[in-house]
Design a protein around this motif. Structure first.
Motif, mmCIF file in Angstrom:
data_model
loop_
_atom_site.group_PDB
_atom_site.id
_atom_site.type_symbol
_atom_site.label_atom_id
_atom_site.label_comp_id
_atom_site.label_asym_id
_atom_site.label_seq_id
_atom_site.Cartn_x
_atom_site.Cartn_y
_atom_site.Cartn_z
ATOM 1 N N MET A 249 16.306 11.831 -4.960
ATOM 2 C CA MET A 249 16.600 12.518 -6.378
ATOM 3 C C MET A 249 15.477 13.427 -6.745
ATOM 4 O O MET A 249 14.379 12.924 -6.773
ATOM 5 C CB MET A 249 16.933 11.197 -7.186
ATOM 6 N N ALA A 250 15.547 14.395 -6.987
ATOM 7 C CA ALA A 250 14.479 15.392 -7.282
ATOM 8 C C ALA A 250 14.993 16.391 -8.503
ATOM 9 O O ALA A 250 15.991 16.531 -8.952
ATOM 10 C CB ALA A 250 14.289 16.407 -6.094
ATOM 11 N N ASP A 251 13.821 16.807 -9.189
ATOM 12 C CA ASP A 251 13.849 17.661 -10.487
ATOM 13 C C ASP A 251 13.913 18.908 -10.123
ATOM 14 O O ASP A 251 13.060 19.529 -9.588
ATOM 15 C CB ASP A 251 12.744 17.365 -11.097
ATOM 16 N N ILE A 252 15.236 19.647 -10.315
ATOM 17 C CA ILE A 252 15.488 21.132 -9.807
ATOM 18 C C ILE A 252 14.542 22.056 -10.658
ATOM 19 O O ILE A 252 13.989 23.030 -10.327
ATOM 20 C CB ILE A 252 16.941 21.488 -9.811
ATOM 21 N N ASN A 253 14.360 21.737 -11.831
ATOM 22 C CA ASN A 253 13.529 22.742 -12.795
ATOM 23 C C ASN A 253 12.240 22.522 -12.368
ATOM 24 O O ASN A 253 11.499 23.818 -12.229
ATOM 25 C CB ASN A 253 13.619 22.079 -14.249
ATOM 26 N N ALA A 254 11.701 21.441 -11.884
ATOM 27 C CA ALA A 254 10.158 21.579 -11.449
ATOM 28 C C ALA A 254 10.014 22.383 -9.904
ATOM 29 O O ALA A 254 9.136 22.776 -9.771
ATOM 30 C CB ALA A 254 9.718 20.060 -11.117
ATOM 31 N N GLY A 255 11.088 22.059 -9.257
ATOM 32 C CA GLY A 255 11.210 22.953 -7.874
ATOM 33 C C GLY A 255 11.221 24.448 -8.121
ATOM 34 O O GLY A 255 10.126 25.309 -7.683
ATOM 35 N N LEU A 256 11.985 24.822 -9.040
ATOM 36 C CA LEU A 256 11.878 26.089 -9.502
ATOM 37 C C LEU A 256 10.589 26.688 -10.052
ATOM 38 O O LEU A 256 9.903 27.825 -9.745
ATOM 39 C CB LEU A 256 12.974 26.580 -10.589
ATOM 40 N N GLN B 89 14.091 22.542 1.109
ATOM 41 C CA GLN B 89 15.184 23.250 1.395
ATOM 42 C C GLN B 89 15.736 24.206 0.259
ATOM 43 O O GLN B 89 15.982 25.489 0.313
ATOM 44 C CB GLN B 89 16.473 22.625 2.129
ATOM 45 N N LEU B 90 15.887 23.544 -0.766
ATOM 46 C CA LEU B 90 16.327 24.150 -2.178
ATOM 47 C C LEU B 90 15.047 25.032 -2.480
ATOM 48 O O LEU B 90 15.600 26.196 -2.900
ATOM 49 C CB LEU B 90 16.515 23.221 -3.180
ATOM 50 N N ASN B 91 14.054 24.740 -2.324
ATOM 51 C CA ASN B 91 12.884 25.590 -2.913
ATOM 52 C C ASN B 91 12.905 26.796 -1.976
ATOM 53 O O ASN B 91 12.764 28.203 -2.463
ATOM 54 C CB ASN B 91 11.542 25.186 -2.749
ATOM 55 N N GLN B 92 13.552 26.809 -0.715
ATOM 56 C CA GLN B 92 13.437 27.929 0.117
ATOM 57 C C GLN B 92 14.506 28.939 -0.394
ATOM 58 O O GLN B 92 14.626 30.030 -0.305
ATOM 59 C CB GLN B 92 13.712 27.369 1.756
ATOM 60 N N VAL B 93 15.627 28.295 -0.742
ATOM 61 C CA VAL B 93 16.721 29.166 -1.442
ATOM 62 C C VAL B 93 16.358 29.976 -2.622
ATOM 63 O O VAL B 93 16.548 31.131 -2.720
ATOM 64 C CB VAL B 93 17.772 28.341 -1.652
ATOM 65 N N PHE B 94 15.598 29.241 -3.587
ATOM 66 C CA PHE B 94 15.078 29.698 -4.741
ATOM 67 C C PHE B 94 13.978 30.953 -4.332
ATOM 68 O O PHE B 94 14.057 31.938 -4.894
ATOM 69 C CB PHE B 94 14.361 28.644 -5.607
ATOM 70 N N MET B 95 13.089 30.577 -3.416
ATOM 71 C CA MET B 95 12.247 31.890 -3.150
ATOM 72 C C MET B 95 13.172 33.314 -2.586
ATOM 73 O O MET B 95 12.600 34.013 -2.969
ATOM 74 C CB MET B 95 11.396 31.188 -2.003
ATOM 75 N N ASN B 96 14.075 32.730 -1.530
ATOM 76 C CA ASN B 96 14.745 33.936 -1.204
ATOM 77 C C ASN B 96 15.251 34.550 -2.296
ATOM 78 O O ASN B 96 15.377 35.812 -2.029
ATOM 79 C CB ASN B 96 15.923 33.521 -0.189
ATOM 80 N N LEU B 97 15.836 34.118 -3.299
ATOM 81 C CA LEU B 97 16.567 34.600 -4.183
ATOM 82 C C LEU B 97 15.581 35.380 -4.999
ATOM 83 O O LEU B 97 15.681 36.733 -5.689
ATOM 84 C CB LEU B 97 17.460 33.729 -5.081
ATOM 85 N N LEU B 98 14.578 34.769 -5.570
ATOM 86 C CA LEU B 98 13.508 35.425 -6.308
ATOM 87 C C LEU B 98 12.765 36.483 -5.590
ATOM 88 O O LEU B 98 12.906 37.540 -6.328
ATOM 89 C CB LEU B 98 12.384 34.249 -6.508
ATOM 90 N N VAL B 99 12.545 36.609 -4.459
ATOM 91 C CA VAL B 99 11.994 37.729 -3.587
ATOM 92 C C VAL B 99 12.850 38.740 -3.331
ATOM 93 O O VAL B 99 12.549 39.996 -3.639
ATOM 94 C CB VAL B 99 11.496 37.393 -2.301
#
Length: 222
Positions: A69-76, A109-119
């Protein structure tokens, strides 16, 4: 420091013989420069420490293969800290992160998605623009959007953007795997990723994630 300290020590040794004001001025000038260098070095060390912490938060190596269970906002936020230096010269990042419940996920893995979208958003902006990142919780679903006001995606390209190895970037600029991998990660989380775009008016990616993963005898998380 390696260059300055021998010079400063030589000045101090000679000062006992000459006692000249010129020697005092040289020593004071070098002393000031050394203090400035130390201050810059300490600032650099603090920045390195923050980057290391952000990288650990980004990768979550201790939880790499575990559903938690993780904090998505913190990951972003940690992901933005990693790619922020790449984005800051081209885009102003606007955040609107509303409260979210903890999400059952693979955080790295979600952080990898966020990175791909931001880049990708940064690369879509040719000179200077805006990247918007928003989150909200609607009808039991966590919604994450990443938008930009860049060049947009042509209509003929849109159906293929999630295809492996498909890229509109020049040779050496992309593998064509970022969005395909992102699509697979979101699917693994039983979520969806949608895109809307208009040439010249930017692109918006919208991710929807369930709070908990469905139970299954086939273990869909594998």
């Amino acid at each position: 420091m390696r260059r300055y300290l021998p010079r400063l020590l030589a000045i101090l040794r000679n000062h006992g013989h000459t006692g000249s004001s010129e020697t005092d001025d040289d020593a004071e000038s070098l002393g000031t420069e050394i203090q400035d260098m130390i201050a810059e070095s300490l600032e650099g060390v603090e920045r390195i420490g923050k980057i290391v912490i952000d990288l650990k938060d980004f990768s979550r190596q201790d939880q790499l293969d575990n559903w938690v269970m993780a904090d998505i906002n913190a990951g972003l936020q940690s992901t933005l800290n990693i790619v922020g230096n790449e984005l800051k010269y081209k885009a102003n990042v606007v955040l609107d992160l509303k409260p979210l419940p903890a999400i059952e996920c693979l955080p790295s893995q979600l952080n990898q998605v966020f990175m791909n979208l931001l880049v990708n958003a940064g690369q879509a902006i040719e000179t200077q623009g805006i990247i918007t990142v928003t989150t909200e919780f609607v009808d039991g679903v966590a919604m994450i959007s990443v938008g930009d006001d860049g060049k947009g995606i042509p209509d003929d390209v849109m159906p293929r953007i999630f295809d492996p190895f498909f890229t509109t970037k020049g040779t050496g600029e992309g593998t064509g795997l970022g969005l395909a991998i992102s699509y697979g990660i979101i699917a693994k989380h039983h979520g969806t990723i949608e895109v809307t775009s208009s040439p010249g008016d930017g692109t918006l990616f919208l991710i929807k994630l369930p709070v908990r993963q469905p139970a299954s005898t086939d273990d869909p998380k594998e």
